[in-house]
Design an enzyme around this catalytic site. Structure first.
Site, PDB file in Angstrom:
ATOM      1  N   ARG A 225      -9.971   8.939  -3.492  1.00 31.45           N
ATOM      2  CA  ARG A 225     -10.203  10.535  -3.742  1.00 31.45           C
ATOM      3  C   ARG A 225     -10.374  10.708  -5.212  1.00 31.45           C
ATOM      4  NH1 ARG A 225     -10.705  10.737   1.008  1.00 31.45           N
ATOM      5  NH2 ARG A 225      -9.295  11.765   2.440  1.00 31.45           N
ATOM      6  N   HIS A 273     -19.465  11.770  -0.929  1.00 30.61           N
ATOM      7  CA  HIS A 273     -18.187  11.343  -0.083  1.00 30.61           C
ATOM      8  C   HIS A 273     -19.041  10.920   1.297  1.00 30.61           C
ATOM      9  CE1 HIS A 273     -13.942  12.577   0.987  1.00 30.61           C
ATOM     10  NE2 HIS A 273     -14.213  11.531   1.718  1.00 30.61           N
TER      11      HIS A 273
HETATM   12  P1  NDP Z   1      -3.208   3.162   4.308  1.00 28.82           P
HETATM   13  O1  NDP Z   1      -2.293   4.243   4.183  1.00 28.82           O
HETATM   14  O2  NDP Z   1      -3.434   2.469   5.699  1.00 28.82           O
HETATM   15  O3  NDP Z   1      -3.171   2.277   3.205  1.00 28.82           O
HETATM   16  C1  NDP Z   1      -2.663   2.918   1.667  1.00 28.82           C
HETATM   17  C2  NDP Z   1      -2.497   1.789   0.960  1.00 28.82           C
HETATM   18  O4  NDP Z   1      -2.136   2.025  -0.523  1.00 28.82           O
HETATM   19  C3  NDP Z   1      -1.451   0.897   1.265  1.00 28.82           C
HETATM   20  O5  NDP Z   1      -1.411  -0.672   1.191  1.00 28.82           O
HETATM   21  C4  NDP Z   1      -0.020   1.231   0.511  1.00 28.82           C
HETATM   22  O6  NDP Z   1       0.871   0.322   0.256  1.00 28.82           O
HETATM   23  C5  NDP Z   1      -0.946   1.443  -0.839  1.00 28.82           C
HETATM   24  N1  NDP Z   1      -0.146   2.666  -1.668  1.00 28.82           N
HETATM   25  C6  NDP Z   1       0.034   3.931  -1.540  1.00 28.82           C
HETATM   26  N2  NDP Z   1       0.920   4.591  -2.618  1.00 28.82           N
HETATM   27  C7  NDP Z   1       1.141   3.170  -3.462  1.00 28.82           C
HETATM   28  C8  NDP Z   1       1.584   3.194  -4.860  1.00 28.82           C
HETATM   29  N3  NDP Z   1       2.410   4.288  -5.324  1.00 28.82           N
HETATM   30  N4  NDP Z   1       1.429   1.903  -5.549  1.00 28.82           N
HETATM   31  C9  NDP Z   1       0.938   0.938  -4.815  1.00 28.82           C
HETATM   32  N5  NDP Z   1       0.236   0.865  -3.583  1.00 28.82           N
HETATM   33  C10 NDP Z   1       0.274   2.149  -2.966  1.00 28.82           C
HETATM   34  O7  NDP Z   1      -4.762   3.877   4.062  1.00 28.82           O
HETATM   35  P2  NDP Z   1      -5.985   3.864   4.407  1.00 28.82           P
HETATM   36  O8  NDP Z   1      -6.453   2.362   3.930  1.00 28.82           O
HETATM   37  O9  NDP Z   1      -6.353   4.115   5.929  1.00 28.82           O
HETATM   38  O10 NDP Z   1      -6.887   4.679   3.731  1.00 28.82           O
HETATM   39  C11 NDP Z   1      -6.913   4.924   2.305  1.00 28.82           C
HETATM   40  C12 NDP Z   1      -7.506   5.916   1.612  1.00 28.82           C
HETATM   41  O11 NDP Z   1      -8.884   5.777   1.697  1.00 28.82           O
HETATM   42  C13 NDP Z   1      -7.205   7.282   2.179  1.00 28.82           C
HETATM   43  O12 NDP Z   1      -5.903   7.940   2.117  1.00 28.82           O
HETATM   44  C14 NDP Z   1      -8.355   8.002   1.735  1.00 28.82           C
HETATM   45  O13 NDP Z   1      -7.801   8.767   0.416  1.00 28.82           O
HETATM   46  C15 NDP Z   1      -9.488   7.001   1.292  1.00 28.82           C
HETATM   47  N6  NDP Z   1     -10.671   7.297   2.193  1.00 28.82           N
HETATM   48  C16 NDP Z   1     -11.880   7.365   1.833  1.00 28.82           C
HETATM   49  C17 NDP Z   1     -12.903   7.631   2.516  1.00 28.82           C
HETATM   50  C18 NDP Z   1     -14.370   8.092   1.995  1.00 28.82           C
HETATM   51  O14 NDP Z   1     -15.299   8.301   2.672  1.00 28.82           O
HETATM   52  N7  NDP Z   1     -14.416   8.071   0.739  1.00 28.82           N
HETATM   53  C19 NDP Z   1     -13.028   7.514   3.883  1.00 28.82           C
HETATM   54  C20 NDP Z   1     -11.596   7.047   4.615  1.00 28.82           C
HETATM   55  C21 NDP Z   1     -10.474   6.936   3.622  1.00 28.82           C
HETATM   56  P3  NDP Z   1       1.760  -0.191   1.239  1.00 28.82           P
HETATM   57  O15 NDP Z   1       0.969  -0.957   2.012  1.00 28.82           O
HETATM   58  O16 NDP Z   1       2.925  -0.895   0.750  1.00 28.82           O
HETATM   59  O17 NDP Z   1       2.279   0.918   1.867  1.00 28.82           O
HETATM   60  C1  OXD Z   2     -11.021  10.208   5.162  1.00 32.00           C
HETATM   61  C2  OXD Z   2     -12.278  10.530   4.634  1.00 32.00           C
HETATM   62  O1  OXD Z   2      -9.897  10.470   4.566  1.00 32.00           O
HETATM   63  O2  OXD Z   2     -13.445  10.436   5.305  1.00 32.00           O
HETATM   64  O3  OXD Z   2     -11.236   9.483   6.325  1.00 32.00           O
HETATM   65  O4  OXD Z   2     -12.193  10.864   3.413  1.00 32.00           O
END
Ligand code: NDP
Ligand code: OXD
Length: 310
Positions: A225, A273
Site C-alpha cells: 500500500r 495500482h
Molecule cells: P496476508 O494477510 O496473507 O499476509 C500478510 C503478511 O504480512 C503475513 O505474512 C504477515 O505475517 C505479515 N505481516 C503483517 N503485519 C506484519 C508486521 N507488523 N510485521 C511483520 N510481518 C507482518 O496478506 P496477502 O498476502 O493476501 O496480501 C498482502 C497485501 O498485499 C494486502 O494487504 C494488500 O495491501 C496488498 N495487495 C496489493 C495488490 C496490488 O494490486 N497492489 C493486490 C492485492 C493485495 P504472519 O504470516 O506472521 O501473519
Molecule cells: C487488493 C488490491 O487488496 O487489489 O486486493 O489492492
C-alpha cells in the site's frame, strides 16, 4: 435476505451479474442506486465503501472485501464492531501478483532501465550481469501473496528471504520474523519487495532508516500500500543514489495527483495500482462459497483479526 455490493472505482454490475449466476436464489443489490430497504441486507461485498455506509444496515452479518487488503473497510470509524470482515483469498489474484513481482524483479535484475537509457542514446554497451543466485531478494510479508512470490523467485534461482510477524519455515527461503529481524533482512536485500498489509504497525515502515539500511544501489518494489512508504524519504534515497530504482504500484493518494513528483522521476517505474486485482469471472465463485458458508452459520476462510488489522 439480500447481499449488497458497494464498490467505488470497480464494476458493481459485473460483480452482481457474476454473483447472480453463482447464487440464483439470492437477491443482490447495488449501492447506492438499487440498495433497497437497509433491513434486508445480510452481507456486504465491498471495495472502498464510503465511511458510515456499512453502519446503516441493522442486520449485517458479514463484510466481504473484494480485495486481499482490508484497510479500506477497517478504516471506517462507523464499521459495526461485531460484524466479521473477510478478506479475499483468490488464486487468480495471487497468480497476477506473482507475475507482477517476478516481472519487476527480473527487470531490475537484468538492468532493463539502464539498457533502455542506452537505447535512447544509441549506445551499444554490454553491462556486467550477475546471475540470479548472487542477487538477494527480500520480501516483506510472507502471507498468501508474499509466500507465492518468494517461491516463484526461489524457483528462478534467486536467494530469497521473507519477513513476517510470526516465524515460518519454507524450503529454500530464509525466514525472518518480528521487529528485531526486520533490519537483518533489509540489510541483505538487493531487491526489496513490500507485500505487507497496511496496519498501525506497518504504516510508514519504508522510511529513511529502512532505506538507509539497504545495500547502496538497491531497488524497491512496493505492491503493498502507498502508506507503507514515506514519500519524501524515498525521493531522498533515490536522489542520493542510496536506491537505484523503485517500482511503485500503490500510492498514498490514488489516482496519483497530476503534479506529483513520482510521475517524472527517472528512478521510478510507476503502475496505476495494476499489480493484481480480483476478476468477477474468477473470484465470484470464491465469494459465493463464502456467502453460502456465512448464511449456513459456518466459519469462512480469510477472517480478519481486527486487533492485528489484517
Ligand atoms: P496476508 O494477510 O496473507 O499476509 C500478510 C503478511 O504480512 C503475513 O505474512 C504477515 O505475517 C505479515 N505481516 C503483517 N503485519 C506484519 C508486521 N507488523 N510485521 C511483520 N510481518 C507482518 O496478506 P496477502 O498476502 O493476501 O496480501 C498482502 C497485501 O498485499 C494486502 O494487504 C494488500 O495491501 C496488498 N495487495 C496489493 C495488490 C496490488 O494490486 N497492489 C493486490 C492485492 C493485495 P504472519 O504470516 O506472521 O501473519
Ligand atoms: C487488493 C488490491 O487488496 O487489489 O486486493 O489492492
Amino acid at each position: 435476505m439480500a447481499v449488497i455490493i458497494i464498490c467505488r472505482g470497480e464494476d458493481p454490475e459485473g460483480w452482481k451479474a457474476a454473483l447472480e449466476t453463482e447464487l440464483p436464489d439470492l437477491k443482490f443489490r447495488v449501492w447506492p442506486h438499487d440498495a433497497g430497504p437497509a433491513e434486508d441486507i445480510d452481507i456486504a461485498v465491498v471495495w472502498q465503501p464510503p465511511p458510515g455506509v456499512l453502519a446503516t444496515f441493522p442486520r449485517l452479518r458479514a463484510v466481504l472485501s473484494l480485495g486481499a487488503g482490508v484497510e479500506h473497510v477497517l478504516d471506517d470509524p462507523g464499521l459495526p464492531h461485531e460484524v466479521p470482515v473477510i478478506r479475499l483469498i483468490d488464486p487468480g489474484l495471487r497468480s497476477a501478483m506473482v507475475e507482477f513481482v517476478t516481472m519487476e524483479v527480473l527487470r531490475h535484475h537484468r538492468q532493463e532501465s539502464a539498457y533502455r537509457l542506452q537505447q535512447s542514446r544509441r549506445e551499444w554497451n554490454l553491462l556486467h550481469q550477475p546471475l540470479a543466485p548472487s542477487r538477494h531478494v527480500g520480501i516483506l510479508g510472507l502471507g498468501y501473496l508474499g509466500r507465492a512470490c518468494a517461491e516463484s523467485l526461489r524457483n528462478l534461482g534467486f536467494r530469497v528471504s521473507g519477513w513476517s510477524a510470526s516465524p515460518k519455515s519454507i524450503e529454500g527461503i530464509g525466514t525472518y520474523a518480528g521487529d528485531q529481524e526486520l533490519f537483518p533482512l533489509v540489510e541483505r536485500s538487493d531487491i526489496l519487495v513490500c507485500l505487507l498489509p497496511l496496519t498501525a504497525e506497518t504504516e510508514d515502515i519504508i522510511d529513511a532508516t529502512l532505506l538507509g539500511a539497504m545495500p547502496r544501489g538497491a531497488t524497491l518494489i512496493n505492491a503493498g500500500r502507498g502508506r507503507h512508504v514515506v514519500e519524501a524519504d524515498l525521493l531522498d534515497a533515490l536522489d542520493s543514489g542510496q536506491l537505484s530504482h523503485a517500482t511503485l504500484d500503490v500510492f498514498r493518494e490514488e489516482p496519483l495527483p497530476e503534479d506529483h513528483p513520482f510521475w517524472q522521476h527517472p528512478g521510478i517505474t510507476l503502475f496505476p495500482h495494476a499489480a493484481a486485482w480480483a476478476l468477477p469471472e474468477d473470484a465470484s465463485s470464491i465469494l459465493a462459497g463464502s456467502i453460502r458458508q456465512i448464511l449456513a452459520g459456518e466459519s469462512v476462510p480469510g477472517g480478519v483479526d481486527r486487533r492485528r488489522g489484517y
